[in-house]
Every structure is written in C-alpha cells, then in structure tokens.
Enzyme design. Structure first.
Site, PDB file in Angstrom:
ATOM      1  N   ASP A   1       0.851  -1.194   0.000  1.00 48.73           N
ATOM      2  CA  ASP A   1       0.000   0.000   0.000  1.00 48.73           C
ATOM      3  C   ASP A   1       0.889   1.248   0.000  1.00 48.73           C
ATOM      4  OD1 ASP A   1      -2.399   1.413   0.227  1.00 48.73           O
ATOM      5  OD2 ASP A   1      -2.349   1.392   2.426  1.00 48.73           O
ATOM      6  N   HIS A   2       0.566   2.226  -0.824  1.00 57.74           N
ATOM      7  CA  HIS A   2       1.282   3.513  -0.876  1.00 57.74           C
ATOM      8  C   HIS A   2       2.799   3.375  -1.003  1.00 57.74           C
ATOM      9  CE1 HIS A   2      -2.184   6.088  -0.225  1.00 57.74           C
ATOM     10  NE2 HIS A   2      -2.595   5.226   0.693  1.00 57.74           N
TER      11      HIS A   2
ATOM     12  N   ASP B   1       2.634   4.945  -5.413  1.00 61.61           N
ATOM     13  CA  ASP B   1       2.004   6.225  -5.073  1.00 61.61           C
ATOM     14  C   ASP B   1       2.976   7.370  -5.342  1.00 61.61           C
ATOM     15  OD1 ASP B   1       0.810   8.423  -4.062  1.00 61.61           O
ATOM     16  OD2 ASP B   1       0.534   7.666  -2.028  1.00 61.61           O
TER      17      ASP B   1
ATOM     18  N   GLU C   1      -2.169   6.293  -8.089  1.00 56.34           N
ATOM     19  CA  GLU C   1      -3.080   7.304  -7.544  1.00 56.34           C
ATOM     20  C   GLU C   1      -2.975   8.583  -8.360  1.00 56.34           C
ATOM     21  OE1 GLU C   1      -3.250   7.697  -3.258  1.00 56.34           O
ATOM     22  OE2 GLU C   1      -3.352   9.879  -3.402  1.00 56.34           O
TER      23      GLU C   1
ATOM     24  N   HIS D   1      -9.520   4.938  -1.357  1.00 56.37           N
ATOM     25  CA  HIS D   1      -8.708   4.976  -0.131  1.00 56.37           C
ATOM     26  C   HIS D   1      -9.475   5.720   0.952  1.00 56.37           C
ATOM     27  CE1 HIS D   1      -4.562   3.590  -1.283  1.00 56.37           C
ATOM     28  NE2 HIS D   1      -5.246   3.468  -2.402  1.00 56.37           N
ATOM     29  N   GLY D   2      -8.935   5.629   2.178  1.00 55.49           N
ATOM     30  CA  GLY D   2      -9.523   6.408   3.265  1.00 55.49           C
ATOM     31  C   GLY D   2     -10.939   5.984   3.603  1.00 55.49           C
ATOM     32  N   GLY D   3     -11.185   4.670   3.608  1.00 55.05           N
ATOM     33  CA  GLY D   3     -12.551   4.182   3.834  1.00 55.05           C
ATOM     34  C   GLY D   3     -13.071   4.402   5.249  1.00 55.05           C
TER      35      GLY D   3
ATOM     36  N   ASN E   1     -10.072   0.737   0.846  1.00 56.83           N
ATOM     37  CA  ASN E   1      -9.002   0.599   1.848  1.00 56.83           C
ATOM     38  C   ASN E   1      -9.479   1.036   3.229  1.00 56.83           C
ATOM     39  OD1 ASN E   1      -7.443   0.034  -0.363  1.00 56.83           O
ATOM     40  ND2 ASN E   1      -5.857   1.542   0.080  1.00 56.83           N
TER      41      ASN E   1
HETATM   42  P1  13P Z   1      -8.222   4.972   6.510  1.00 55.03           P
HETATM   43  O1  13P Z   1      -7.142   4.931   7.539  1.00 55.03           O
HETATM   44  O2  13P Z   1      -8.909   6.285   6.448  1.00 55.03           O
HETATM   45  O3  13P Z   1      -9.132   3.813   6.619  1.00 55.03           O
HETATM   46  O4  13P Z   1      -7.473   4.832   5.089  1.00 55.03           O
HETATM   47  C1  13P Z   1      -6.850   3.639   4.774  1.00 55.03           C
HETATM   48  C2  13P Z   1      -6.104   3.715   3.490  1.00 55.03           C
HETATM   49  O5  13P Z   1      -6.464   4.417   2.571  1.00 55.03           O
HETATM   50  C3  13P Z   1      -4.915   2.891   3.379  1.00 55.03           C
HETATM   51  O6  13P Z   1      -4.288   3.066   2.154  1.00 55.03           O
HETATM   52  O1  G3H Z   2      -2.846   5.151   3.920  1.00 54.11           O
HETATM   53  C1  G3H Z   2      -2.050   4.835   4.732  1.00 54.11           C
HETATM   54  C2  G3H Z   2      -2.369   3.838   5.743  1.00 54.11           C
HETATM   55  O2  G3H Z   2      -3.288   4.310   6.668  1.00 54.11           O
HETATM   56  C3  G3H Z   2      -1.111   3.324   6.360  1.00 54.11           C
HETATM   57  O3  G3H Z   2      -0.527   4.212   7.196  1.00 54.11           O
HETATM   58  O4  G3H Z   2       1.893   4.595   6.755  1.00 54.11           O
HETATM   59  O5  G3H Z   2       0.982   4.604   9.076  1.00 54.11           O
HETATM   60  O6  G3H Z   2       1.199   2.456   7.814  1.00 54.11           O
HETATM   61  P1  G3H Z   2       0.970   3.965   7.741  1.00 54.11           P
HETATM   62 ZN    ZN Z   3      -4.511   5.033   1.351  1.00 60.11          ZN
END
Ligand code: 13P
Ligand code: G3H
Ligand code: ZN
Length: 284
Positions: A80-81, A102, A132, A210-212, A233
């Site tokens: 992720d990212h 990302d 993204e 993202h950011g669910g 996510n």
């Molecule tokens: P939230 O932390 O808002 O659920 O977002 C998760 C996310 O987008 C991880 O990539």
């Molecule tokens: O979108 C990012 C996730 O919430 C993960 O966050 O970099 O703290 O692991 P993190």
């Molecule tokens: Zn994310």
C-alpha cells in the site's frame, strides 16, 4: 490469470468491492484472514513502508505470507502507498502479486513516468499495479478538518484518460472527497459522486477508494454500485478497535500476565470490524 486478477475481474462483473486492510502485526493479519474466511469473501492484506519500519521487512512479509498460506480464504498480500520505486521493486521481487505505486505527490508528468516504470517492471513479472491520481489528505486529530482538507486535490477528469493510457496501470485510486483517517464529526466530507460518475465516463479502469474509515456507508455503497469502485481501503477503524479492546480490558481493572490473553480480544475485535466492512462492500 493470477488470483488478484481474478478477484478484480469478479468484483467488476459482480459490482461489489473487496476490502484492503492494513496490518503491521500478526493479530491484525489473522483478524483480517478470519473475517474473510467467515464471510467467504476475498481480501487484500496491505503493508506500508512505515509498517515495515515498525516490524522489519522479512518478519512482516513472511508473517503475512504465512497467514495467507494457512488460510482457506482468497487473500492477497498487497503493498500500500509505495512511494519509493526501489522499495516497490523489492516487494515485487519478494513475491507481492499486487502493489500500489504512489507518486501522487509528484507533478503530473513525473507521476506518469514513475508509475510507468513500475508498471513495466511489475507486468513482466505478472504483478498487478495500482496508482493514484489526485492527492488525498491525512486527517490528523491535532489538525482542524477544514485546514487539512484544503490540501485535497481531487482527481482531475481532464487528466485521467492520459494517465491511464500512458501508464498502463491496472487499477486507479481516485480522490473524490475521501481522506485518510477519521472524519471529524463537525465536518464530514462526503464523496463527490458526481465527480466519480464523470471520471467513470472517461475510463473503464477499475477504481479503488482509499480512506474508507469514517466514510458514510451510503456514499460507499453508491460508489461501488454505480461507478466501478472495486476495492476499498480501511486502516484507521481497524487500528481503533484493536486499541480499544486493549483499553477496555485494562480500564475494567482486569490484569493479564499472558499477552495472548489481551491480544486475543484485540484480534477478535479486528475480525468483527473487518467482517462488517466486508458486508458493507458486498452491498449488505
Ligand atoms: P483509513 O485509515 O482512512 O481507513 O485509510 C486507509 C487507506 O487508505 C490505506 O491506504
Ligand atoms: O494510507 C495509509 C495507511 O493508513 C497506512 O498508514 O503509513 O501509518 O502504515 P501507515
Ligand atoms: Zn490510502
């Protein structure tokens, strides 16, 4: 067809979404796996660069691989990212079949260039790539929602076709009002469903949200049903229930001498939360 390609295709055809849940420890990974088994739905288990900083690359990656191997559910290890190309390639070499590159912090042409480089590397190895377009803000509880939200750059309908065509990316994270972290009660931003419809008209690529965490359920359902969001996510809400379970235990005055006693409660809380999200994403 690889498992992740099949999972994406099925979600597209069935007009539902699967969840991508982050982890940096064993209990969260197992909670996710158990929820997917219970609900008989696929899920992605995601790690980030900062999760690796916390747990170590080999311990985390091998743990997630082992949890997936032992599970009867369709689970995929996902990066992720991934902001650093070298790290993304390291993950591909280590056996990830799904990665997110990302480069959304870079300007448009540079985002294309970096994403395309990863897509070429990944596709030669049968790995699926998410990118993204737009910028998602992180809602920090120490910052006022309105201030942070000004940093949002929604996905531009005038850029999306070129981005998808030039990069050859498999799925795309769109920014449509979504934020990382929990929404503040006084300023819940809603998903811009009109923009999502507009983006959908331009390209047929599967979209990722993202950011669910904290996003109104009705918005999520609409985005999935009407506009081809095939994956959502979730991180913050899972972290919250995990810590809450530990807090509840200790503030109730109970004592533990075996960490497994309290971590079992946290793992169960994760399973419950992930199960609820899986139900929401399949339209229940
Ligand atoms: P939230 O932390 O808002 O659920 O977002 C998760 C996310 O987008 C991880 O990539
Ligand atoms: O979108 C990012 C996730 O919430 C993960 O966050 O970099 O703290 O692991 P993190
Ligand atoms: Zn994310």
């Amino acid at each position: 067809m690889t498992l992740i390609q099949e999972i994406i295709k099925n979600a597209q055809e069935g007009k539902y979404a699967f969840g991508m849940f982050n982890t940096s420890n064993l209990e969260v990974a197992q909670g996710i796996a158990r929820a997917a088994e219970e609900k008989k739905m696929p899920a992605l288990i995601g790690i980030t660069e900062s999760a690796v900083e916390y747990a170590g690359f080999l311990p985390l990656v091998n743990m997630v691989k082992a949890v997936i191997e032992e599970s009867s559910a369709d689970l995929v290890m996902h990066l992720d990212h991934g902001k650093d190309s070298k790290f993304v390639k390291k993950c591909i070499d280590a056996g990830f079949s799904s990665v997110m590159v990302d480069s959304s912090h870079l300007e448009f042409e540079k985002n294309i260039e970096v994403t395309k480089d990863i897509v070429d590397y990944a596709h030669e190895r049968g790995v699926v790539v998410q990118a993204e377009l737009g910028k998602i803000p992180k809602l920090d509880t120490s910052v006022e929602a309105g201030v942070t939200l000004k940093q949002m750059e929604k996905t531009d309908p005038n850029e999306i076709e070129k981005f998808v065509e030039k990069t050859g990316v498999d799925t795309l994270a769109v920014i449509i009002g979504n934020v990382h972290g929990m929404y503040k009660p006084e300023g819940n931003p809603r998903l811009d469903i009109d923009l999502l419809h507009n983006l959908r008209k331009k390209v047929s690529i599967p979209f990722v949200l993202h950011g669910g965490s904290g996003t109104p359920s009705e918005d999520i359902k609409k985005a999935i049903k009407e506009c081809g969001i095939i994956s959502v996510n979730i991180d913050t809400e899972v972290r919250m229930v995990f810590v809450e379970a530990l807090n509840d235990f200790f503030t109730s005055g109970q004592m533990a001498t075996d960490p497994r006693k309290v971590l079992t409660l946290a793992r169960d809380a994760v399973q419950k939360k992930v199960g609820e999200k899986i139900n929401l994403f399949r339209g229940l």
